[in-house]
Design a protein around this motif. Structure first.
Motif, short mmCIF file in Angstrom:
data_model
loop_
_atom_site.label_atom_id
_atom_site.label_comp_id
_atom_site.label_asym_id
_atom_site.label_seq_id
_atom_site.Cartn_x
_atom_site.Cartn_y
_atom_site.Cartn_z
N LYS A 173 72.96 -46.21 42.17
CA LYS A 173 73.47 -45.14 41.31
C LYS A 173 72.57 -44.89 40.11
N ILE A 174 71.93 -45.94 39.59
CA ILE A 174 71.09 -45.78 38.41
C ILE A 174 69.87 -44.93 38.74
N ILE A 175 69.31 -45.10 39.97
CA ILE A 175 68.19 -44.25 40.39
C ILE A 175 68.69 -42.83 40.62
N GLN A 176 69.84 -42.71 41.26
CA GLN A 176 70.43 -41.39 41.52
C GLN A 176 70.61 -40.61 40.22
N LYS A 177 71.11 -41.27 39.20
CA LYS A 177 71.37 -40.59 37.93
C LYS A 177 70.08 -40.19 37.21
N SER A 178 68.99 -40.88 37.51
CA SER A 178 67.73 -40.59 36.82
C SER A 178 66.98 -39.41 37.42
N ASN A 212 66.62 -35.46 39.02
CA ASN A 212 67.19 -34.11 38.98
C ASN A 212 67.46 -33.56 40.39
N LEU A 213 66.77 -34.12 41.41
CA LEU A 213 66.98 -33.73 42.81
C LEU A 213 67.26 -34.98 43.64
N GLN A 214 68.23 -34.88 44.54
CA GLN A 214 68.63 -36.05 45.32
C GLN A 214 67.97 -36.04 46.71
N PRO A 215 67.56 -37.23 47.20
CA PRO A 215 66.90 -37.31 48.51
C PRO A 215 67.89 -37.18 49.66
N LYS A 216 67.35 -36.88 50.84
CA LYS A 216 68.21 -36.84 52.02
C LYS A 216 68.29 -38.21 52.69
N GLU A 217 67.29 -39.09 52.42
CA GLU A 217 67.29 -40.45 52.95
C GLU A 217 66.76 -41.40 51.90
N LYS A 257 61.94 -34.35 38.56
CA LYS A 257 61.82 -34.79 37.17
C LYS A 257 62.62 -36.07 37.00
N ILE A 258 62.10 -36.95 36.17
CA ILE A 258 62.71 -38.25 35.94
C ILE A 258 63.29 -38.30 34.53
N ASN A 259 64.54 -38.71 34.41
CA ASN A 259 65.13 -39.01 33.11
C ASN A 259 64.71 -40.43 32.75
N THR A 310 57.12 -45.79 38.19
CA THR A 310 57.37 -47.20 37.90
C THR A 310 58.21 -47.34 36.64
N PRO A 311 59.43 -47.90 36.74
CA PRO A 311 60.26 -48.08 35.55
C PRO A 311 59.70 -49.14 34.61
#
Length: 262
Positions: free
Chosen positions: A127-132, A134-139, A160-162, A193-194
């Motif tokens: 979820k933390i990656i999902q929230k970061s 702006n566009l969600q992957p299909k896989e 884009k990355i938050n 890379t975070p």
């Protein structure tokens, strides 16, 4: 102490393209804390340090924060430094690394890296990656890195990355690669890379250890052309070979100089 320092642009055929890496030849290993300080001072994604043992080269890679287990562009940069600056006599360079023995073959101005294959497997998107994003992957898949698969190259360009959210992720030493089929190549990618000095890596050879077997399986072909579509752009020729991958590219020398440490 005076040490040579080379800066090389890897996976490109022109200066200011691809991914810059610093290369520092050593006669003997310095303390790890000194190597890390040099990497931090160099302020590029990776600094490669090597000790020439004659028939093979002991190679290590450092970001400004940590030692890495595998790095493609800094390996290519090291091979280019050996051949074009230091006149290394062999066209087959054997590196001893944290990822085992790595071989780079040189033909004309093309460097071919023989790296381990890391086929990613399906997983859930944290979820933390999902929230970061702006566009969600299909896989979502994972090996060392999370591999997020999208439908189009345009989506990859528009991601884009938050960073405030993204930097809460701890993937040491991995990252997040986003990928899709390419418009004028087989596949494209970008790599993030975070908790790192450089959020988006311009060209990431090690991520292709997962991208190559994935897209080889998906596209039903063993040889592929890839672009990493960062601002600097990386050009990679790829081949899937069961438990290994071949990642090939060119390089250009940006600077040759020295560093001094006490």
């Amino acid at each position: 102490m005076k040490l040579p320092l080379y800066q090389i642009d890897a996976f490109t055929d022109k200066i200011f393209g691809g991914n810059p890496a610093c290369v520092v030849p050593l006669k003997n290993w310095l303390p790890d804390e000194v190597l890390l300080k040099i990497a931090k001072e160099n302020a590029v994604a990776e600094t490669a340090f090597f000790v020439n043992k004659g028939d093979r080269i002991h190679l290590r890679w450092f970001t400004p924060e940590i030692e890495m287990d595998l790095c493609g562009h800094a390996t290519l940069a090291t091979a280019h430094s050996l051949k074009s600056i230091l006149e290394y006599p062999n066209d087959k360079i054997i590196f001893e690394t944290l990822s085992g023995e790595l071989i780079v073959s040189v033909k004309n101005d093309l460097y071919s890296l023989d790296f381990p294959s890391r086929m990613p497997v399906l997983t859930e998107l944290p979820k933390i990656i999902q929230k970061s994003l702006n566009l969600q992957p299909k896989e979502t898949l994972k090996s060392r890195d999370y591999v997020l698969v999208y439908d189009t190259e345009e989506e990859i360009r528009n991601i884009k990355i938050n960073r405030q959210i993204f930097d809460q992720i701890n993937l040491d030493p991995g990252g997040v690669v986003v990928t899709a089929k390419g418009q004028n190549c087989d596949f494209v990618s970008r790599y993030f890379t975070p908790q790192s000095t450089i959020l988006e890596d311009p060209v990431t050879g090690s991520s292709h250890c997962s991208l190559i077997p994935f897209w080889s399986s998906r596209l039903k072909k063993e040889k592929l052309n890839a672009l990493q579509i960062s601002d600097r752009v990386g050009i990679l020729e790829c081949e899937n070979k069961k438990d290994r991958v071949i990642i090939s590219g060119k390089a250009k020398t940006y600077s040759v100089g020295n560093l001094w440490i006490e």
